[in-house]
Motif scaffolding. Structure first.
Motif, PDB file in Angstrom:
ATOM      1  N   PRO A 149       0.808  -1.225   0.000  1.00 47.11           N
ATOM      2  CA  PRO A 149       0.000   0.000   0.000  1.00 47.11           C
ATOM      3  C   PRO A 149       0.838   1.270   0.000  1.00 47.11           C
ATOM      4  CG  PRO A 149      -0.098  -1.113   2.129  1.00 47.11           C
ATOM      5  CD  PRO A 149       0.558  -2.056   1.185  1.00 47.11           C
ATOM      6  N   VAL A 150       2.009   1.250   0.629  1.00 49.20           N
ATOM      7  CA  VAL A 150       2.866   2.439   0.630  1.00 49.20           C
ATOM      8  C   VAL A 150       3.390   2.708  -0.773  1.00 49.20           C
ATOM      9  CG1 VAL A 150       4.991   3.465   1.517  1.00 49.20           C
ATOM     10  CG2 VAL A 150       3.517   2.142   3.050  1.00 49.20           C
ATOM     11  N   ALA A 206      -1.145  -0.374   6.273  1.00 47.21           N
ATOM     12  CA  ALA A 206       0.284  -0.185   6.572  1.00 47.21           C
ATOM     13  C   ALA A 206       0.470   0.782   7.733  1.00 47.21           C
ATOM     14  CB  ALA A 206       1.007   0.324   5.323  1.00 47.21           C
ATOM     15  N   ARG A 207      -0.439   0.716   8.704  1.00 47.39           N
ATOM     16  CA  ARG A 207      -0.396   1.693   9.797  1.00 47.39           C
ATOM     17  C   ARG A 207       0.859   1.574  10.661  1.00 47.39           C
ATOM     18  NH1 ARG A 207      -4.674  -1.724  10.686  1.00 47.39           N
ATOM     19  NH2 ARG A 207      -4.517  -3.183  12.411  1.00 47.39           N
ATOM     20  N   GLY A 208       1.526   0.413  10.607  1.00 42.36           N
ATOM     21  CA  GLY A 208       2.764   0.252  11.362  1.00 42.36           C
ATOM     22  C   GLY A 208       4.006   0.565  10.555  1.00 42.36           C
ATOM     23  N   ALA A 214       5.574   8.372  10.391  1.00 42.24           N
ATOM     24  CA  ALA A 214       6.289   9.655  10.386  1.00 42.24           C
ATOM     25  C   ALA A 214       5.331  10.840  10.422  1.00 42.24           C
ATOM     26  CB  ALA A 214       7.191   9.746   9.156  1.00 42.24           C
ATOM     27  N   LYS A 215       4.059  10.594  10.109  1.00 36.54           N
ATOM     28  CA  LYS A 215       3.057  11.656  10.121  1.00 36.54           C
ATOM     29  C   LYS A 215       2.155  11.509  11.346  1.00 36.54           C
ATOM     30  CE  LYS A 215       4.057  13.642   6.168  1.00 36.54           C
ATOM     31  NZ  LYS A 215       4.469  15.065   6.065  1.00 36.54           N
ATOM     32  N   PRO A 216       1.464  12.581  11.733  1.00 32.55           N
ATOM     33  CA  PRO A 216       0.551  12.501  12.880  1.00 32.55           C
ATOM     34  C   PRO A 216      -0.561  11.484  12.644  1.00 32.55           C
ATOM     35  CG  PRO A 216       0.965  14.785  12.258  1.00 32.55           C
ATOM     36  CD  PRO A 216       1.545  13.946  11.172  1.00 32.55           C
ATOM     37  N   TYR A 217      -1.132  11.021  13.726  1.00 33.08           N
ATOM     38  CA  TYR A 217      -2.224  10.056  13.643  1.00 33.08           C
ATOM     39  C   TYR A 217      -3.373  10.625  12.794  1.00 33.08           C
ATOM     40  CZ  TYR A 217      -6.123   7.052  14.960  1.00 33.08           C
ATOM     41  OH  TYR A 217      -7.199   6.212  14.934  1.00 33.08           O
TER      42      TYR A 217
END
Length: 267
Positions: A149-150, A206-208, A214-217
């Motif tokens: 996904p990234v 790919a939340r991990g 590197a970005k805010p939640y």
């Protein structure tokens, strides 16, 4: 105006897009079912070769009959007359090579074609389509891994940035190309929608990943989609004022706005 045949340009761009679509289809078939080689091999040897020859022929004709068209002028002299046909010849060779590899490797305990990567550089309107083929010696491989996904998000972002940058360069080189640029800007809306979709998918799947962390939640699930909505509104606004004002006094404003957007893109 002489030597500004729009029909030739449209025919070339359509043929180029059809070629890319066909190449992508072969990659998809192999990626999801290695046994589809029986279908892919004839396509690589016949259908794709014919389309490549069509692209090369249209490129040469466009270089002569539309040599004053802004789409042609953004490239160096001789690009569509010599460089594009050269790349087409290279693709034909790669198609033949992959067809031979697929023909000669008929079981899963020999090299398996994982797929082909198709690249279309839009940074300067360059027509550079290339295919690369990776091989795996994994005897247990049945379904090759899909792109993450990234990677999908990065690819869609890069495609949009390149496409938007090209419109700014075309309009700056020839303000009279406002109608073509307006149409292209509207087509880029689809690209922005793909960015939204891949961004939200990446935020979940790919939340991990370090790229996401590197970005805010909530950045890729909330902020980016909102930015994309603003981008879509801007694209439609630029396209609208270019056509409704016949490009008069607006081409410079649109170019400056596009370049400013690209310089301050928030994702």
């Amino acid at each position: 105006m002489a030597h500004i045949n729009q029909a030739r340009v449209s025919a070339f761009r359509k043929a180029r897009d059809n070629l890319v679509t066909l190449l992508e289809q072969q990659s998809t078939f192999l990626r999801h079912d290695i046994d589809s080689r029986a279908y892919v091999i004839p396509n690589l040897r016949l259908q794709l070769i014919q389309h490549i020859d069509i692209v090369a022929s249209l490129s040469r004709k466009m270089a002569v009959e539309s040599r004053h068209h802004p789409y042609v002028l953004v490239q160096q002299s001789g690009f569509y007359e010599t460089v594009v046909p050269m790349h087409c010849a290279a693709i034909k060779g790669q198609c033949a090579y992959l067809a031979d590899r697929l023909r000669d490797n008929l079981c899963t305990d020999v090299p398996i074609a994982i797929g082909s990567g198709i690249g279309l550089s839009l940074t300067t309107g360059l027509f550079i389509v290339y295919s690369t083929y990776r091989l795996s010696y994994d005897a247990m491989a049945i379904m090759p891994p899909r792109p993450g996904p990234v990677s999908a998000f990065k690819r869609e972002r890069a495609t949009f940035v390149s496409g938007l940058g090209m419109q700014a360069r075309v309009l700056r080189a020839d303000p009279q190309a406002y109608e073509d640029v307006s149409e292209s800007l509207r087509e880029l809306v689809t690209s922005v929608h793909r960015i939204k979709d891949t961004s939200m998918a990446m935020a979940v799947d790919a939340r991990g990943n370090a790229y996401v962390l590197a970005k805010p939640y909530g950045f890729y699930s909330h902020n980016v989609p909102f930015m994309c909505n603003d981008l879509i509104a801007s694209l439609l606004h630029w396209a609208d004022i270019l056509v409704n004002t016949d490009g008069r006094r607006t081409d410079g404003i649109v170019v400056d706005s596009i370049e400013g957007t690209l310089a301050s893109l928030g994702f």
